[in-house]
Scaffold this motif. Structure first.
Motif, PDB file in Angstrom:
ATOM      1  N   THR A 127       0.829  -1.207   0.000  1.00 22.61           N
ATOM      2  CA  THR A 127       0.000   0.000   0.000  1.00 22.61           C
ATOM      3  C   THR A 127       0.861   1.254   0.000  1.00 22.61           C
ATOM      4  O   THR A 127       0.517   2.257  -0.626  1.00 22.61           O
ATOM      5  N   ARG A 131       0.668   4.242  -2.809  1.00 24.19           N
ATOM      6  CA  ARG A 131       0.470   5.644  -2.418  1.00 24.19           C
ATOM      7  C   ARG A 131       1.675   6.490  -2.812  1.00 24.19           C
ATOM      8  O   ARG A 131       1.532   7.635  -3.260  1.00 24.19           O
ATOM      9  N   TRP A 134       1.584   7.286  -6.446  1.00 22.84           N
ATOM     10  CA  TRP A 134       0.599   8.334  -6.721  1.00 22.84           C
ATOM     11  C   TRP A 134       1.169   9.713  -6.387  1.00 22.84           C
ATOM     12  O   TRP A 134       0.986  10.681  -7.130  1.00 22.84           O
ATOM     13  N   SER A 180      -6.343   8.002  -6.168  1.00 21.47           N
ATOM     14  CA  SER A 180      -5.481   7.191  -5.322  1.00 21.47           C
ATOM     15  C   SER A 180      -6.314   6.271  -4.461  1.00 21.47           C
ATOM     16  O   SER A 180      -7.320   6.672  -3.901  1.00 21.47           O
ATOM     17  N   GLN A 182      -5.730   5.236  -1.589  1.00 21.21           N
ATOM     18  CA  GLN A 182      -5.777   5.785  -0.237  1.00 21.21           C
ATOM     19  C   GLN A 182      -5.267   7.215  -0.305  1.00 21.21           C
ATOM     20  O   GLN A 182      -4.273   7.571   0.294  1.00 21.21           O
ATOM     21  N   SER A 183      -5.936   8.007  -1.103  1.00 19.97           N
ATOM     22  CA  SER A 183      -5.423   9.341  -1.365  1.00 19.97           C
ATOM     23  C   SER A 183      -5.468  10.190  -0.113  1.00 19.97           C
ATOM     24  O   SER A 183      -6.416  10.157   0.645  1.00 19.97           O
ATOM     25  N   PRO A 184      -4.415  10.955   0.141  1.00 22.01           N
ATOM     26  CA  PRO A 184      -4.395  11.825   1.300  1.00 22.01           C
ATOM     27  C   PRO A 184      -5.378  12.964   1.133  1.00 22.01           C
ATOM     28  O   PRO A 184      -5.861  13.243   0.049  1.00 22.01           O
ATOM     29  N   SER A 187      -5.154  15.552  -1.789  1.00 25.98           N
ATOM     30  CA  SER A 187      -5.057  15.107  -3.175  1.00 25.98           C
ATOM     31  C   SER A 187      -5.846  15.973  -4.135  1.00 25.98           C
ATOM     32  O   SER A 187      -5.762  15.796  -5.330  1.00 25.98           O
TER      33      SER A 187
END
Length: 609
Positions: A127, A131, A134, A180, A182-184, A187
């Motif tokens: 993961t 990330r 990305w 993403s 698990q996009s922050p 993003s």
């Protein structure tokens, strides 16, 4: 020219120089006097991240990550799309200060993404890799966007392109609307084009329906972004180009060093890395006046003295980066001759040239002048390795025990290496005492990293499980030699030490802790002594004794033997057979010790055939 902005970046540059010259208190005082300075905050953020990168301490990475997120939010807020809408509606005239700040924030925004991605990659989790890829994609697009504007400004100012640095302008080929997994939370930021500059870059994020509607409204009402670009001082244009080059160079190096399996994800996201472009960009950045210049030099030293030998990017030639490192240190001598970090790299350079005495002297001096605990421990780490390289087990044990007690990075690794050094020195009572003390701690290890897995696989080999008694001296020496080999430190051993290792391996086939390890180490020692034929014979013997019935456990021995055999055959004018063994090493084994590192070496070796 904007005097305040100029003053700020000079303050940041001065503060970074003070930090690197062991003047921590003076630097902190200077930084504290400018708590709201964007450049000072960015400079502190960069230094903290590079400190974390070199020490590998978890708390340092956490601090750096928080600062990076804060910088990202600040940059995204200052240059975001909605802010550009206000300037369009109210037709605010952009000054040279505003324009330079906008470009500066674009660069820092991309820098934060690269550094955050590096932190994720170091976790070596799937993961984290996704990330991180990305984030690198976002950084790539912002760098390209900023570089397009700065290069146009550079050409308008000087009538030519900057010499020594020209990044490959490769547009991301797909995935402009990817999300993403698990996009922050950050993003959604985007970068508006600066005044009147048009380019063919893909926008950083695809426009939403609201943006499209507002854009149509602006066109109908005659509100546009076409404004006259403010005049920017030539020195500031050069500085901006240097600033963009630093992060871009780190980005390119980062991508080029990713494992082949991760490169597939990189290509899916539509971008790639070029190591030579990265090095060229960092060389350009280090010659500029920007606050990042000394950090660019440190990045290059890190690459030439740590990354190249550690990942064996030049095969068994660990000295390949020494000449470049010497030149870098010589050129920085006037400003950083007493810097603990530069002394550390000088020590690394000496170690790679097998000048262990000179290396110990440099590391010792670095410890004396260092004011930061992390730098002292970093040098002590190298001191311990120097003693191991010299096969001085007593001194190595003392240094490793000190590191195990004081360092926050991988106490288990230091404990393991300290125990096998005790065994190699025949001090079995000390070994058993240390083993009993740390055994409960080992059982609490979460196996989060490849190093944790390595240690947990070695734990059952330290003492006899049935009797609880230690093994022989030669047994523990082989475990020491294995560590020297896996960390690519064996080439730094003296000729006498390599001969001693080779001789002991010949006498020790009955006491090896892993099947085939003796032949693998003997082959490596012969290779570094220049006896390629003997090395090839040993690697073949290693594989013979493991195939097929004894290859279930300790598969890294087989994988590394295949790699060494393939590389040796290739260098011995037998590329076809060499390629065959390298391909086997790449595909035949999975989930073995240091798989990622070996895959990088295999990838590099196959490219050279």
């Amino acid at each position: 020219m904007a005097e305040d902005a100029m003053k700020d970046w000079k303050i940041a540059r001065t503060g970074i120089s003070l930090l690197l010259n062991n003047k921590t208190e003076e630097a902190e005082t200077l930084f504290t006097e400018h708590p709201h300075s964007f450049h000072v905050k960015a400079g502190r953020c960069f230094v903290l991240f590079m400190n974390a990168l070199m020490t590998f301490e978890e708390d340092k990475f956490q601090q750096a990550t928080l600062l990076l997120k804060d910088m990202e939010r600040e940059c995204a807020g200052d240059i975001g799309w909605l802010k550009s809408v206000k300037s369009k509606v109210f037709r605010a005239e952009e000054t040279d200060k505003d324009y330079v700040n906008k470009l500066e924030r674009q660069i820092v925004l991309a820098d934060t993404q690269v550094f955050s991605a590096v932190s994720l990659f170091l976790q070596q989790e799937l993961t984290g890799y996704v990330r991180g890829c990305w984030m690198l994609r976002k950084a790539w697009r912002v760098y390209q966007h900023a570089y397009t504007q700065i290069s146009q400004l550079y050409r308008r100012t000087f009538g030519t392109n900057p010499t020594g640095f020209s990044p490959c302008c490769i547009n991301p080929s797909n995935g402009s609307s990817l999300q993403s997994p698990q996009s922050p939370e950050s993003s959604e930021w985007s970068i508006p084009s600066c005044n009147g500059y048009t380019n063919n870059m893909t926008p950083v994020s695809s426009p939403s329906g609201l943006r499209s509607s507002l854009s149509m409204f602006f066109s109908l009402t005659g509100i546009t972004s076409e404004q006259q670009t403010p005049f920017v001082e030539p020195s500031e244009v050069t500085r901006l180009m240097s600033a963009a080059s630093f992060g871009y160079g780190v980005y390119q190096l980062c991508v080029s060093l990713l494992p082949p399996s991760v490169l597939k994800v990189i290509h899916f996201f539509g971008f790639e890395g070029n190591r030579q472009s990265g090095l060229a960009a960092l060389m350009y950045a280090r010659l500029g006046e920007d606050m990042r210049a000394p950090l660019a030099t440190l990045s290059l030293l890190w690459y030439h003295t740590i990354v190249r030998p550690f990942f064996a990017l030049d095969g068994s030639n660990v000295k390949a980066g020494v000449a470049a490192a010497k030149q870098l240190i010589a050129e920085c001598h006037a400003e950083f001759q007493n810097s603990a970090l530069f002394l550390f790299f000088a020590g690394r350079m000496e170690r790679l040239e097998t000048n262990v005495d000179a290396a110990l002297e440099a590391f010792g001096k670095a410890v004396e002048v260092a004011t930061q605990r992390e730098v002292k421990l970093l040098c002590l780490h190298e001191v311990a390795w120097c003693h191991v390289i010299r096969l001085n087990y007593d001194e190595a044990y003392r240094s490793l025990l000190q590191l195990q007690q004081q360092s926050r990075w991988s106490k288990g690794f230091y404990a393991y290496l300290a125990m096998v050094c005790c065994g190699a020195n025949g001090k079995f009572d000390v070994l058993l005492s240390l083993y009993g003390k740390i055994l409960p701690w080992f059982h609490e290890t979460k196996n989060e990293s490849q190093l944790d897995v390595f240690i947990m696989r070695r734990l059952p080999k330290i003492v006899d499980k049935e009797t609880g008694h230690p093994y022989t001296v030669l047994y523990y020496k082989l475990l020491v030699y294995e560590s020297l080999y896996l960390w690519n430190a064996l080439p730094s051993c003296s000729t006498e030490s390599l001969r001693e290792i080779s001789h002991e391996c010949k006498e020790n086939h009955s006491e090896e802790p892993m099947v085939g390890l003796t032949d693998l180490i003997e082959g490596a020692a012969c290779l570094y002594l220049g006896d390629t034929e003997a090395a090839i014979k040993s690697f073949r013997n290693c594989l013979k004794c493991r195939y097929p019935s004894k290859d279930e456990y300790d598969q890294h021995v087989s994988a590394f033997a295949l790699y060494e055999l393939g590389s040796s055959l290739n260098n011995n004018n037998n590329p076809n057979e060499g390629k065959n063994f390298l391909s086997k090493a790449q595909t035949q084994y999975k989930d073995y010790d240091f798989e990622t590192r070996l895959n990088l070496r295999i990838h590099a070796a196959l490219k050279n055939i």
